[in-house]
Design a protein around this motif. Structure first.
Motif, short mmCIF file in Angstrom:
data_model
loop_
_atom_site.label_atom_id
_atom_site.label_comp_id
_atom_site.label_asym_id
_atom_site.label_seq_id
_atom_site.Cartn_x
_atom_site.Cartn_y
_atom_site.Cartn_z
N ALA A 71 0.95 -1.37 0.12
CA ALA A 71 -0.12 -0.05 -0.02
C ALA A 71 0.95 1.19 -0.13
N ARG A 72 1.90 1.11 0.66
CA ARG A 72 2.90 2.30 0.95
C ARG A 72 3.63 2.80 -0.62
N ARG A 73 3.95 1.59 -1.00
CA ARG A 73 4.49 1.74 -2.39
C ARG A 73 3.62 1.95 -3.61
N GLY A 74 2.29 1.94 -3.36
CA GLY A 74 1.15 1.83 -4.52
C GLY A 74 1.44 0.63 -5.60
N LEU A 75 1.56 -0.63 -4.78
CA LEU A 75 1.75 -1.94 -5.61
C LEU A 75 0.50 -2.46 -5.25
N ASP A 76 0.28 -3.64 -6.09
CA ASP A 76 -0.65 -4.60 -6.07
C ASP A 76 -0.50 -5.48 -4.97
N ALA A 77 -1.51 -6.06 -4.39
CA ALA A 77 -1.24 -7.03 -3.05
C ALA A 77 -2.06 -8.22 -2.95
N ARG A 78 -1.85 -9.26 -2.24
CA ARG A 78 -2.56 -10.47 -2.27
C ARG A 78 -2.86 -10.88 -0.70
N ILE A 79 -3.92 -11.29 -0.26
CA ILE A 79 -4.27 -11.82 0.86
C ILE A 79 -5.16 -13.14 0.81
N GLY A 80 -5.53 -13.80 1.85
CA GLY A 80 -6.12 -15.00 1.89
C GLY A 80 -5.70 -16.13 2.75
N LEU A 81 -6.52 -17.08 2.92
CA LEU A 81 -6.14 -18.18 3.89
C LEU A 81 -4.89 -18.94 3.38
N GLU A 82 -4.58 -18.85 2.09
CA GLU A 82 -3.28 -19.43 1.86
C GLU A 82 -2.10 -18.66 2.39
N ASP A 83 -2.25 -17.49 2.68
CA ASP A 83 -1.17 -16.54 3.12
C ASP A 83 -1.03 -16.46 4.56
N THR A 84 -2.24 -16.32 5.17
CA THR A 84 -2.39 -16.20 7.00
C THR A 84 -3.70 -16.50 7.15
N LEU A 85 -3.76 -17.00 8.47
CA LEU A 85 -4.93 -17.35 9.16
C LEU A 85 -5.42 -16.30 10.06
N LEU A 86 -4.66 -15.34 10.32
CA LEU A 86 -4.65 -14.43 11.37
C LEU A 86 -4.80 -12.89 10.90
N LEU A 87 -5.74 -12.13 11.93
CA LEU A 87 -5.91 -10.73 11.36
C LEU A 87 -4.77 -9.98 11.75
N PRO A 88 -4.46 -8.60 11.17
CA PRO A 88 -3.28 -7.77 11.84
C PRO A 88 -3.46 -7.49 12.89
N GLY A 89 -2.32 -7.32 13.65
CA GLY A 89 -1.93 -6.59 14.88
C GLY A 89 -2.68 -7.15 16.28
N ASP A 90 -3.07 -8.73 15.99
CA ASP A 90 -3.24 -9.42 17.29
C ASP A 90 -3.25 -10.88 16.95
N PHE A 91 -3.53 -11.69 17.64
CA PHE A 91 -3.49 -13.22 17.50
C PHE A 91 -4.89 -13.59 17.05
N ASP A 92 -5.74 -12.89 16.97
CA ASP A 92 -7.07 -13.42 16.46
C ASP A 92 -7.26 -14.22 15.19
N GLY A 93 -7.75 -15.22 14.98
CA GLY A 93 -7.91 -15.86 13.81
C GLY A 93 -9.11 -15.15 12.94
N ALA A 94 -8.72 -15.37 11.52
CA ALA A 94 -9.75 -14.69 10.71
C ALA A 94 -10.81 -15.67 10.42
N ALA A 95 -12.05 -15.28 10.27
CA ALA A 95 -13.15 -16.01 10.16
C ALA A 95 -13.10 -16.74 8.89
N ASP A 96 -12.58 -16.18 7.81
CA ASP A 96 -12.58 -16.58 6.38
C ASP A 96 -11.91 -15.72 5.21
N ASN A 97 -11.76 -16.03 4.38
CA ASN A 97 -11.28 -15.28 3.33
C ASN A 97 -11.78 -13.87 3.01
N ALA A 98 -13.07 -13.95 3.13
CA ALA A 98 -13.53 -12.50 3.02
C ALA A 98 -13.33 -11.54 4.15
N GLU A 99 -13.21 -12.08 5.33
CA GLU A 99 -12.84 -11.19 6.41
C GLU A 99 -11.24 -10.60 6.34
#
Length: 238
Positions: free
Chosen positions: A200-228
């Motif tokens: 985001a800082r560089r203005g580049l494209d990005a990727r996220i999803g359960l393939e990459d991480t199971l956690l939300l940022p900033g804490d140890f809470d697990g994400a509910a799903d890909n949509a979250e």
């Protein structure tokens, strides 16, 4: 662009909402698009739930996702672990009856240039997956580098300090090359959210999803799903 990586090689044991079947992929894809994803990436599975490049498995997954998300670009993985034999991988790609919009090709893997060429010959976009500065150098010497759809700069599941110098070198090589292609920056595990912020800082494209991480940022809470994960990533990018 924000791309949703829906499943990778994860199992439902790792996360109960990991999409495996075509129907599950379609449902997860639709929810991710509604949450803000611009493109989709996933690993088709066979009836046993194992990653597959078989034509029937690929077609079933693609058809289900496209029916749920018409017009959204859809891509697949070609990772060596799915089909380690390079000749068999080429044969599998050439046998596909349903074609994805793009396929990621990891440049540090054996046979990457030949696989990329085979995909281009079939009219499939190629994402050059670059994990190291050495891989960047190898890709930049490929005569058909200007034909790829985009470049994926991918970093491992490690703290920032362990890959920061490597990442800077990779970007320096790309910048000096004059290659005019979109760059997707993404990480895995511990590097997933820091690199999304950097994208985001560089203005580049990005990727996220359960393939990459199971956690939300900033804490140890697990994400509910890909949509979250996509919803939070979109908010961060904006």
């Amino acid at each position: 662009m924000l791309k949703a990586a829906l499943n990778g090689n994860r199992s439902s044991d790792e996360h109960p909402n990991t999409p495996i079947t075509p129907g599950q992929l379609a449902q997860a894809a639709r929810a991710a698009v509604e949450a803000g994803a611009d493109a989709l990436h996933f690993h088709p599975r066979n009836v046993a739930g194992v990653e597959s490049l078989d034509a029937e498995d690929v077609a079933a997954a693609l058809e289900a996702v496209r029916a749920a998300c018409p017009g959204v670009p859809v891509g697949l993985s070609s990772g060596w672990w799915i089909l380690p034999d390079t000749r068999a991988r080429l044969a599998a790609v050439r046998a596909w009856t349903a074609l994805p919009d793009f396929v990621s090709v990891n440049w540090q893997e054996d046979g990457a240039p030949e696989l990329a060429a085979a995909l281009l010959e079939r009219g499939i976009g190629v994402e050059a997956g670059l994990w190291t500065a050495e891989a960047v150098q190898a890709f930049l010497t490929w005569p058909r580098r200007d034909e790829v759809l985009r470049v994926l700069v991918e970093m491992p599941d490690q703290p920032i300090r362990t890959y920061k110098a490597e990442l800077q070198e990779m970007f320096a090589l790309l910048d000096a090359s004059g290659l005019d292609k979109p760059v997707v920056l993404h990480g895995l595990g511990e590097s997933a959210w820091p690199l999304l912020r950097e994208a985001a800082r560089r203005g580049l494209d990005a990727r996220i999803g359960l393939e990459d991480t199971l956690l939300l940022p900033g804490d140890f809470d697990g994400a509910a799903d890909n949509a979250e994960l996509v919803r939070v990533a979109r908010e961060m990018m904006e």
